[in-house]
Design a protein around this motif. Sequence first.
Motif, PDB file in Angstrom:
ATOM      1  N   LEU A   1       0.825  -1.204   0.000  1.00 17.28           N
ATOM      2  CA  LEU A   1       0.000   0.000   0.000  1.00 17.28           C
ATOM      3  C   LEU A   1       0.860   1.254   0.000  1.00 17.28           C
ATOM      4  O   LEU A   1       0.580   2.223  -0.729  1.00 17.28           O
ATOM      5  N   GLN A   2       1.913   1.262   0.786  1.00 18.64           N
ATOM      6  CA  GLN A   2       2.799   2.420   0.825  1.00 18.64           C
ATOM      7  C   GLN A   2       3.540   2.595  -0.494  1.00 18.64           C
ATOM      8  O   GLN A   2       3.725   3.719  -0.978  1.00 18.64           O
ATOM      9  N   SER A   3       3.948   1.491  -1.103  1.00 15.52           N
ATOM     10  CA  SER A   3       4.616   1.570  -2.398  1.00 15.52           C
ATOM     11  C   SER A   3       3.681   2.128  -3.470  1.00 15.52           C
ATOM     12  O   SER A   3       4.085   2.965  -4.288  1.00 15.52           O
ATOM     13  N   ASP A   4       2.422   1.682  -3.449  1.00 14.74           N
ATOM     14  CA  ASP A   4       1.438   2.199  -4.400  1.00 14.74           C
ATOM     15  C   ASP A   4       1.180   3.686  -4.180  1.00 14.74           C
ATOM     16  O   ASP A   4       1.031   4.457  -5.145  1.00 14.74           O
ATOM     17  N   GLU A   5       1.122   4.106  -2.918  1.00 18.25           N
ATOM     18  CA  GLU A   5       0.898   5.524  -2.630  1.00 18.25           C
ATOM     19  C   GLU A   5       2.071   6.361  -3.113  1.00 18.25           C
ATOM     20  O   GLU A   5       1.894   7.461  -3.647  1.00 18.25           O
ATOM     21  N   SER A   6       3.271   5.844  -2.924  1.00 16.86           N
ATOM     22  CA  SER A   6       4.460   6.560  -3.397  1.00 16.86           C
ATOM     23  C   SER A   6       4.436   6.707  -4.916  1.00 16.86           C
ATOM     24  O   SER A   6       4.717   7.786  -5.456  1.00 16.86           O
TER      25      SER A   6
ATOM     26  N   ALA B   1       9.675  10.543  -4.781  1.00 21.27           N
ATOM     27  CA  ALA B   1      10.624   9.564  -5.321  1.00 21.27           C
ATOM     28  C   ALA B   1      11.512   9.000  -4.219  1.00 21.27           C
ATOM     29  O   ALA B   1      11.863   7.806  -4.234  1.00 21.27           O
ATOM     30  N   ASN B   2      11.864   9.844  -3.250  1.00 18.12           N
ATOM     31  CA  ASN B   2      12.735   9.381  -2.171  1.00 18.12           C
ATOM     32  C   ASN B   2      12.039   8.398  -1.232  1.00 18.12           C
ATOM     33  O   ASN B   2      12.704   7.665  -0.488  1.00 18.12           O
ATOM     34  N   THR B   3      10.710   8.378  -1.253  1.00 23.10           N
ATOM     35  CA  THR B   3      10.022   7.420  -0.388  1.00 23.10           C
ATOM     36  C   THR B   3      10.314   5.980  -0.797  1.00 23.10           C
ATOM     37  O   THR B   3      10.232   5.071   0.029  1.00 23.10           O
ATOM     38  N   SER B   4      10.637   5.751  -2.068  1.00 24.83           N
ATOM     39  CA  SER B   4      10.973   4.383  -2.496  1.00 24.83           C
ATOM     40  C   SER B   4      12.232   3.897  -1.792  1.00 24.83           C
ATOM     41  O   SER B   4      12.327   2.735  -1.385  1.00 24.83           O
ATOM     42  N   GLY B   5      13.217   4.788  -1.625  1.00 19.36           N
ATOM     43  CA  GLY B   5      14.411   4.428  -0.876  1.00 19.36           C
ATOM     44  C   GLY B   5      14.111   4.204   0.591  1.00 19.36           C
ATOM     45  O   GLY B   5      14.680   3.311   1.224  1.00 19.36           O
TER      46      GLY B   5
ATOM     47  N   LEU C   1      11.299   3.043   1.776  1.00 24.88           N
ATOM     48  CA  LEU C   1      10.606   1.769   1.913  1.00 24.88           C
ATOM     49  C   LEU C   1      11.529   0.591   1.681  1.00 24.88           C
ATOM     50  O   LEU C   1      11.441  -0.432   2.358  1.00 24.88           O
ATOM     51  N   ALA C   2      12.431   0.707   0.691  1.00 29.00           N
ATOM     52  CA  ALA C   2      13.232  -0.442   0.285  1.00 29.00           C
ATOM     53  C   ALA C   2      14.501  -0.628   1.108  1.00 29.00           C
ATOM     54  O   ALA C   2      14.884  -1.753   1.430  1.00 29.00           O
ATOM     55  N   ARG C   3      15.159   0.496   1.498  1.00 25.23           N
ATOM     56  CA  ARG C   3      16.482   0.348   2.092  1.00 25.23           C
ATOM     57  C   ARG C   3      16.617   0.982   3.474  1.00 25.23           C
ATOM     58  O   ARG C   3      17.097   0.355   4.406  1.00 25.23           O
ATOM     59  N   LEU C   4      16.178   2.244   3.595  1.00 21.28           N
ATOM     60  CA  LEU C   4      16.450   2.978   4.826  1.00 21.28           C
ATOM     61  C   LEU C   4      15.609   2.482   5.999  1.00 21.28           C
ATOM     62  O   LEU C   4      16.110   2.257   7.093  1.00 21.28           O
ATOM     63  N   ARG C   5      14.312   2.371   5.770  1.00 19.83           N
ATOM     64  CA  ARG C   5      13.386   1.843   6.770  1.00 19.83           C
ATOM     65  C   ARG C   5      13.520   2.559   8.112  1.00 19.83           C
ATOM     66  O   ARG C   5      13.698   1.942   9.158  1.00 19.83           O
ATOM     67  N   THR C   6      13.447   3.882   8.055  1.00 21.14           N
ATOM     68  CA  THR C   6      13.513   4.692   9.268  1.00 21.14           C
ATOM     69  C   THR C   6      12.120   4.988   9.822  1.00 21.14           C
ATOM     70  O   THR C   6      11.975   5.812  10.721  1.00 21.14           O
TER      71      THR C   6
END
Length: 474
Positions: free
Chosen positions: A272-277, A327-331, A333-338
């Motif tokens: 859901l978060q990926s789709d929103e991004s 666009a930065n939200t993809s990073g 979600l995928a890597r940073l996970r803060t």
Amino acid sequence: MPRETAVDGSDDTLGQESSSTPTTISGSPTAPARHRLASIAPLDPVGQDGVVRQQKTRSGGAPTVRIDDASTEDIPALLALDALCFPPGDPAHEPAAPSEIENGVAAGHVRVVRAGTEIVGFLQYELPSAHHLYLSGLGVHPDQRRTGVGAALLDDFVARARTVAAQPHLSISTVTSPENLAMLGLLLSRGFVVRTIVPDYFGPGRDRYYCQHKSRVEYVDADERYLIPVAASAQIATLLAGEENVITGLVNLPAGPALELSRFEKDDFAALQSDESAAGVAFSSGILASIAFVLGLSFTSPAYPDGVRVLLMCAALATTASLIIYANTSGELARLRTNSFGRYTKWGNVLSEFGGVFPFLIALPVTFAKITSSVGVALAAATLFGAALLVYDRSTFAISARFRQTVSTTALSLFVAAAPVLGVLAVRHSAAPFSWAWTGAVLLALAAQSFTYLFRRRDESTSRVGLRPWQSRR
């Protein structure tokens, strides 16, 4: 171990959620208490001053009572009320452990309802960890039951939990006896669900329902809802054992009370978060393309108002910023996970709407006014755009609907809605200084709205008034 609450009479007829202004929950956690839940009744609203104003009865006006923190002077009255609400030997109501109430008062974890100088109800809670709030006791004097005291205490408790600044998404839980239907009904009416049944919680044959408050709205599967008689305890335990079903309601059938068991739809929050991004990127890209097209035309026309050019340039800048954030939200979600997805989307949403869409729509009728020969048509177009902006900004679809509104935000919305008409008048009948003044005022108003929602409001949310924490998807 938690204790039990004593409740006498159903509170399913309670009114709207309390509108009290809660104080921040504080104090060090005490040792887990033995949970008890006592007798309560229909809700009367809790005012902004923390006062419960009871509804008038047939015999006249009811007294005003107040909810506040218990003090050490209240301990004797609390011990007496606890003994009255939780008599020894009752398997459905567990009395307080030694020194439990005294420790709770010292920690600031006991709320009381006062009718004049008399304490007629109390609620005790614990903070066993930084992420968990536990309702450990709730009792109301027998003479004050079915007057809204207990329900107001519970609403005050939930409202206070939502204002804990350090942990805005606390887990809130409690336990109650399967035989304590009045308390169970109140909890279910206030957004709690029964997650599971814990056999022999307080010893052999003293089972307890584990109840948890729902902090977000979820959908239930309409084809997976059951009504099971309360007496069918074995079947209820079987349905709860799979951890897919929860108890969401208590109803009365001709044969007796029954529990409603429901199954929540399973959401993939990462998807859901990926789709929103992705939707945010697509939206900002489309708006930026439109702004760039109009801005490019403005550079080819010497008659184009400079103030409108500046407005479009600022819109392009803000929309580009929102596009980068999305666009930065993809990073994230995928890597940073803060766990900062909500903050990313809040910034992207506010910048794309108040920095991109609004100035773009304000600029269009003003541009049209500069090239058309009919002032009336230009004003009509500006009025239409302004009305559309106002209707949208006051609707539930707008980003502003996700934040608390005040007189200042309403005034800013009204000015932004009037901006197209004011812009038409500025470019048609005023000298250049007035046109620049209009541009500056519009930019300041939009910047003020953005600043308010970004820095003066919490994360985006929806109003929960009239909204159940679970519902069937339409």
